[in-house]
Design an enzyme around this catalytic site. Structure first.
Site, PDB file in Angstrom:
ATOM      1  N   GLU A   1      -5.392  -8.786   1.052  1.00  0.00           N
ATOM      2  CA  GLU A   1      -6.051  -8.248   2.248  1.00  0.00           C
ATOM      3  C   GLU A   1      -7.513  -7.978   1.930  1.00  0.00           C
ATOM      4  O   GLU A   1      -7.837  -7.367   0.915  1.00  0.00           O
ATOM      5  CB  GLU A   1      -5.411  -6.929   2.718  1.00  0.00           C
ATOM      6  CG  GLU A   1      -4.073  -7.078   3.413  1.00  0.00           C
ATOM      7  CD  GLU A   1      -3.606  -5.745   4.005  1.00  0.00           C
ATOM      8  OE1 GLU A   1      -4.470  -4.872   4.288  1.00  0.00           O
ATOM      9  OE2 GLU A   1      -2.392  -5.576   4.184  1.00  0.00           O
TER      10      GLU A   1
ATOM     11  N   GLU B   1       0.813  -1.224   0.000  1.00  0.00           N
ATOM     12  CA  GLU B   1       0.000   0.000   0.000  1.00  0.00           C
ATOM     13  C   GLU B   1       0.851   1.281   0.000  1.00  0.00           C
ATOM     14  O   GLU B   1       0.935   1.978   1.013  1.00  0.00           O
ATOM     15  CB  GLU B   1      -0.940  -0.002   1.208  1.00  0.00           C
ATOM     16  CG  GLU B   1      -1.964  -1.108   1.165  1.00  0.00           C
ATOM     17  CD  GLU B   1      -3.003  -1.025   2.280  1.00  0.00           C
ATOM     18  OE1 GLU B   1      -2.906  -0.102   3.125  1.00  0.00           O
ATOM     19  OE2 GLU B   1      -3.901  -1.878   2.321  1.00  0.00           O
TER      20      GLU B   1
END
Length: 295
Positions: A267, A161
């Site tokens: 995720e 991320e």
């Protein structure tokens, strides 16, 4: 030496066995075998292990993963707090040993294991600084060199991320780190994503780090819709909401097929205090649609 049919057959059998033993793991094979996975979260990615609620990683966890039916585990790692700020940016030896110990617990049990660079905010917030880029480069050179002889089931994920970095910066990072990894790991499977929070649109817009590299896997994260999954507001699970998940996953599936790059959904989830029935529907939908799409 007399050369009989029996000798020829034995030689051919030996060649066949050798070829099978040396067969290179492909991204498609790996993703198909990774199946359902779990993140060893809030453990090795805080500033110090055990700083965020969870205690130190234990070997018994990996027995529990196997017993629960998981076939892959993602091990988020923060390298920043264990790496020198000055060239050559050496990673602390005790930390490298600890990371290796945890990764080996998974590999020794036949699990696919993903290791990454997680919460490296120093880089994300200062990517324009060449010294910070050199530091991150050095981290990956050291990690790649240390683990180059590990089983093929160890997979490298370039960065988690990269929020705060532009698409161009992440494209640059992915390509450069991949080149560095390839110097010591020419066939290691490597996972990449787009910028921001590595959501679906970012993966679809990202440049492929090396279009000629046959050992790449894409990844994305999804906590959508955020008001339910992240903020625990309302309920979830209407036909329209479930259809939206299928549609969005279908976009990734089309990207995967067009680029011949398999995909990992590494995720997803919903907060524990979300509506419990909705939460069950949310998980069932995500798992079913991910499996249908081949993630």
């Amino acid at each position: 030496m007399r050369f009989s049919l029996r000798t020829a057959f034995a030689l051919l059998l030996g060649l066949a066995i050798s070829a099978t033993a040396a067969a290179q793991l492909t991204p498609q094979q790996a993703v198909a075998e990774m199946g359902r996975g779990i993140n060893l979260g809030n453990t090795l990615e805080p500033p110090r292990e055990s700083a965020w609620n969870n205690g130190p990683a234990q070997e018994a966890y990996f027995n529990a993963y196997v017993d629960a039916g998981f076939t892959s585990v993602r091990v988020p790692i923060r390298w920043d707090e264990h790496t020198s700020d000055a060239p050559p940016y050496a990673i602390d030896a005790s930390w490298m040993n600890r990371v290796e110990e945890v990764l080996d617990w998974g590999l020794d049990r036949g699990l696919y294991v993903i290791v990454n660079a997680h919460h490296e905010d120093w880089l994300k917030q200062g990517y324009s600084d060449p010294a910070l880029r050199a530091r991150f480069d050095s981290i990956w050179v050291q990690v790649a060199e240390r683990f180059k002889d590990k089983p093929e089931k160890l997979i490298f994920e370039i960065i988690n991320e990269p929020f705060g970095m532009t698409r161009a910066e992440v494209d640059d990072l992915n390509a450069r780190i991949l080149r560095l990894i390839r110097e010591s790991n020419p066939t290691r499977l490597v996972i990449f994503s787009g910028n921001q929070y590595s959501n679906i649109p970012e993966l679809l817009a990202a440049a492929i780090p090396d279009p000629d590299d046959p050992y790449l896997i894409g990844y994305f994260h999804s906590y959508d819709p955020w008001n339910f999954a992240g903020l625990s507001q309302g309920t979830w699970g209407t036909a329209a909401e479930r259809a939206t998940v299928r549609s969005r996953f279908g976009q990734v599936e089309a990207w995967s097929q067009a680029n011949t790059i398999p995909v990992v959904l590494s995720e997803f989830g919903a907060m524990r205090n979300a509506d419990p029935i909705s939460r069950q529907v949310f998980y069932a939908t995500y798992v079913e649609e991910a499996l249908r799409a081949g993630f």
